[in-house]
Write a protein that holds these residues in place. Sequence first.
Motif, short mmCIF file in Angstrom:
data_model
loop_
_atom_site.label_atom_id
_atom_site.label_comp_id
_atom_site.label_asym_id
_atom_site.label_seq_id
_atom_site.Cartn_x
_atom_site.Cartn_y
_atom_site.Cartn_z
N HIS A 34 -23.30 -38.57 6.39
CA HIS A 34 -22.23 -38.10 7.28
C HIS A 34 -21.10 -37.45 6.49
CE1 HIS A 34 -23.51 -40.86 10.84
NE2 HIS A 34 -24.50 -40.14 10.35
N VAL A 35 -20.84 -38.00 5.30
CA VAL A 35 -19.81 -37.38 4.45
C VAL A 35 -20.27 -35.97 4.06
CG1 VAL A 35 -18.51 -37.61 2.33
CG2 VAL A 35 -19.17 -39.63 3.59
N LEU A 36 -21.56 -35.85 3.70
CA LEU A 36 -22.07 -34.53 3.31
C LEU A 36 -22.01 -33.56 4.49
CD1 LEU A 36 -25.12 -35.25 1.03
CD2 LEU A 36 -22.86 -34.49 0.42
N LEU A 37 -22.31 -34.07 5.70
CA LEU A 37 -22.24 -33.19 6.88
C LEU A 37 -20.82 -32.70 7.10
CD1 LEU A 37 -24.57 -34.94 9.47
CD2 LEU A 37 -24.84 -32.67 8.51
N LEU A 38 -19.84 -33.61 6.97
CA LEU A 38 -18.44 -33.22 7.14
C LEU A 38 -18.05 -32.16 6.12
CD1 LEU A 38 -15.54 -33.64 8.21
CD2 LEU A 38 -15.29 -35.42 6.52
N GLY A 86 -20.01 -30.13 4.52
CA GLY A 86 -20.71 -28.88 4.78
C GLY A 86 -20.09 -28.09 5.91
N LEU A 87 -19.69 -28.79 6.98
CA LEU A 87 -19.06 -28.09 8.10
C LEU A 87 -17.74 -27.47 7.66
CD1 LEU A 87 -19.72 -30.40 11.15
CD2 LEU A 87 -20.56 -28.11 10.75
N LEU A 88 -16.97 -28.21 6.84
CA LEU A 88 -15.70 -27.67 6.35
C LEU A 88 -15.96 -26.42 5.49
CD1 LEU A 88 -13.30 -30.47 5.19
CD2 LEU A 88 -12.92 -28.73 6.88
N LEU A 121 -18.44 -24.41 5.70
CA LEU A 121 -18.84 -23.34 6.62
C LEU A 121 -17.62 -22.67 7.23
CD1 LEU A 121 -21.81 -22.81 7.33
CD2 LEU A 121 -21.27 -23.74 9.55
N MET A 122 -16.65 -23.49 7.65
CA MET A 122 -15.43 -22.92 8.22
C MET A 122 -14.71 -22.06 7.19
SD MET A 122 -13.82 -26.01 10.40
CE MET A 122 -14.48 -26.51 11.95
N PHE A 138 -16.54 -18.78 6.93
CA PHE A 138 -16.25 -17.93 8.08
C PHE A 138 -14.87 -17.30 7.95
CE2 PHE A 138 -14.46 -17.32 12.30
CZ PHE A 138 -15.42 -16.50 12.85
N ILE A 146 -9.94 -23.93 1.74
CA ILE A 146 -10.73 -24.83 2.59
C ILE A 146 -12.05 -25.17 1.91
CG2 ILE A 146 -11.90 -25.03 4.80
CD1 ILE A 146 -9.79 -23.19 5.95
N ILE A 185 -14.10 -33.20 -1.09
CA ILE A 185 -14.47 -34.32 -0.21
C ILE A 185 -15.87 -34.82 -0.55
CG2 ILE A 185 -15.11 -34.89 2.15
CD1 ILE A 185 -12.75 -33.36 3.11
#
Lengths: 100, 176
Positions: A7-11, A13-15, A17-18, A21, A38, A45
């Motif tokens: 879940h830490v890695l997912l968070l 990764g999403l950051l 990605l933002m 973008f 960012i 993280i």
Amino acid sequence: MIVPFGHVLLLAGLLFLMGIFCVVARRSLIMILLGDEIMLNAASISLVGAALRWQHLEGQALVLFIFAIAAAEVSVGLALIVWAYRQTGNVDPENYNILR
Amino acid sequence: MSIYSIIFYILAAFILVTTGLAISRRNLVHAVVYLIFSFFGSAMLFYLFGAPFLAALEVIIYAGAIMVLFLFIIIMLKVETVDERLFPLSQWLPAAFFGLVYIILWAVLIIMDPNSKINLTNARAEPGLFGQYIFERHWLSIEIVSILLLIALIGSLIIGRRSRKASAEKISEGEQ
């Protein structure tokens, strides 16, 4: 006890990605630098999460160096933006097409 | 589900929402202020992950120094909002497709990895211990990084100064 490491890695990764973008899609030099920040933050993280996962201080040590790199990058980047603004009069990267 | 996991999910949602708001604002000042909130959330996450020294540094360097620097530059340059228009569809559709493929691959990789199922356990690196570790194992990197910061300081000073001299020359030429 806290959360799965994934879940830490997912968070992170999403950051990240933002951040990508923000760098790719926004048309302002200042927003591009913000996207950089960012992405660096997302990397820190994931590194701190990895330091907790393996109970080792190496990840946290790397984050310290990321902070220093981010500070250096932002100071030089903003100085370049100010320089470019004085040359062309705005911060739209489409106007920087004269190699002189 | 302990109190720590609830705190983690709240913080994660907070960070994602504030960052998403920050990258979608047209007004640059709003974007910077939302990003300050995002960095505060990251600092709390670092504290939760047992890095109190890095949490303090995140607040001091990121939220305190870097974002204030951005605010100063935005105020100084009097940036008018650039009209944001997306690229034509034929340009960004392939990019979006390949980006989506990579996102799916990345999510599958994280979910399949046996490491990611392991629950994190609470730990805490005291700042004194952390500093000792840094200066025992990474003293050379610390020196290199401090030289890098000095060079960045000198470089940004030179970039700022030279352009000011050039504009002063322009002004004096105009007077003559």
